[in-house]
Design a protein around this motif. Structure first.
Motif, PDB file in Angstrom:
ATOM      1  N   LEU A 107      49.093  43.081  46.904  1.00 35.62           N
ATOM      2  CA  LEU A 107      47.820  42.811  47.569  1.00 35.62           C
ATOM      3  C   LEU A 107      47.139  41.630  46.894  1.00 35.62           C
ATOM      4  N   PHE A 108      46.540  40.768  47.693  1.00 30.96           N
ATOM      5  CA  PHE A 108      45.692  39.726  47.117  1.00 30.96           C
ATOM      6  C   PHE A 108      44.482  39.528  48.010  1.00 30.96           C
ATOM      7  N   ILE A 109      43.398  39.078  47.406  1.00 31.39           N
ATOM      8  CA  ILE A 109      42.132  38.935  48.120  1.00 31.39           C
ATOM      9  C   ILE A 109      42.160  37.669  48.954  1.00 31.39           C
ATOM     10  N   GLY A 110      41.911  37.839  50.239  1.00 27.98           N
ATOM     11  CA  GLY A 110      41.815  36.694  51.138  1.00 27.98           C
ATOM     12  C   GLY A 110      40.372  36.324  51.411  1.00 27.98           C
ATOM     13  N   LEU A 162      42.001  42.145  52.195  1.00 27.16           N
ATOM     14  CA  LEU A 162      43.158  42.081  51.295  1.00 27.16           C
ATOM     15  C   LEU A 162      44.404  41.832  52.127  1.00 27.16           C
ATOM     16  N   TYR A 163      45.161  40.828  51.752  1.00 24.48           N
ATOM     17  CA  TYR A 163      46.409  40.534  52.445  1.00 24.48           C
ATOM     18  C   TYR A 163      47.542  41.292  51.773  1.00 24.48           C
ATOM     19  N   LEU A 192      47.220  43.022  56.660  1.00 26.49           N
ATOM     20  CA  LEU A 192      45.944  42.980  55.946  1.00 26.49           C
ATOM     21  C   LEU A 192      45.239  44.319  55.996  1.00 26.49           C
ATOM     22  N   SER A 193      44.330  44.472  55.037  1.00 22.69           N
ATOM     23  CA  SER A 193      43.473  45.655  54.971  1.00 22.69           C
ATOM     24  C   SER A 193      42.045  45.175  54.730  1.00 22.69           C
TER      25      SER A 193
END
Length: 181
Positions: free
Chosen positions: A118-121, A173-174, A150-151
């Motif tokens: 997960l990484f922050i988009g 979050l991607y 994504l979430s």
């Protein structure tokens, strides 16, 4: 650059920088402003014991405790100790962002498999009020939407004593690997 004026007892200064221009500021006010900024900034040197991997995670984990966990929802208790307060005696805005990030990723993990990174988009934080030193804050995170790529997680910070909403955050979050389009 100083430019003295004969009409005022304290000489006026004209301070010019590429982004800031201050006209007719007294030298006393300018010195006071510079001293205030110097007090807000540290020496810039990072102590050796703070220059370690996951240092901020250790600080964060020392101030939060999980109260409740279920699929798509998490609740934490955050204690506002002086170490995470700003110079005005309220929870530091950067620490709000740090806790929101930690809690949002943990909440997304209750829905998204461990095999996906997960990484922050996108991140949005609203600072509605302040949480004072020694206050306890309930941090509630919930997954609003979760799909293949994504979430979206919402995080709310409320004072435990009054229930007053002080901060809100929303994370996109991607999930990696991304779905092929």
């Amino acid at each position: 650059m100083a430019n003295s004026s004969s009409s005022s007892p304290i000489p006026s200064l004209i301070f010019v920088s590429p982004t800031i221009q201050i006209k007719d500021m007294s030298e006393q006010n300018l010195i006071g402003t510079i001293q205030m900024f110097n007090e807000l900034t540290g020496s810039g040197a990072i102590p050796d014991d703070c220059d370690t991997k996951a240092f901020y995670s250790h600080i964060t984990n020392g101030h939060v405790r999980q109260l409740h966990r279920e699929r798509g929802r998490l609740t934490y208790l955050l204690c506002v100790k002086p170490a995470v307060a700003n110079v005005y005696g309220f929870l530091h805005g950067g620490f709000v962002a740090t806790v929101a990030e930690l809690v949002s990723i943990a909440c997304a993990r209750t829905v998204v498999g461990e095999d996906k990174k997960l990484f922050i988009g996108e991140l949005s934080i609203s600072y509605l009020s302040g949480a004072p030193e020694n206050a306890e804050v309930i941090v509630e995170a919930s997954v609003l939407r979760s799909g293949r790529s994504l979430s979206v997680v919402e995080v709310e910070f409320k004072l435990q004593k009054t229930g007053k909403l002080v901060y809100t955050a929303r994370f996109t979050l991607y999930n990696m690997p991304m779905a092929k389009l």
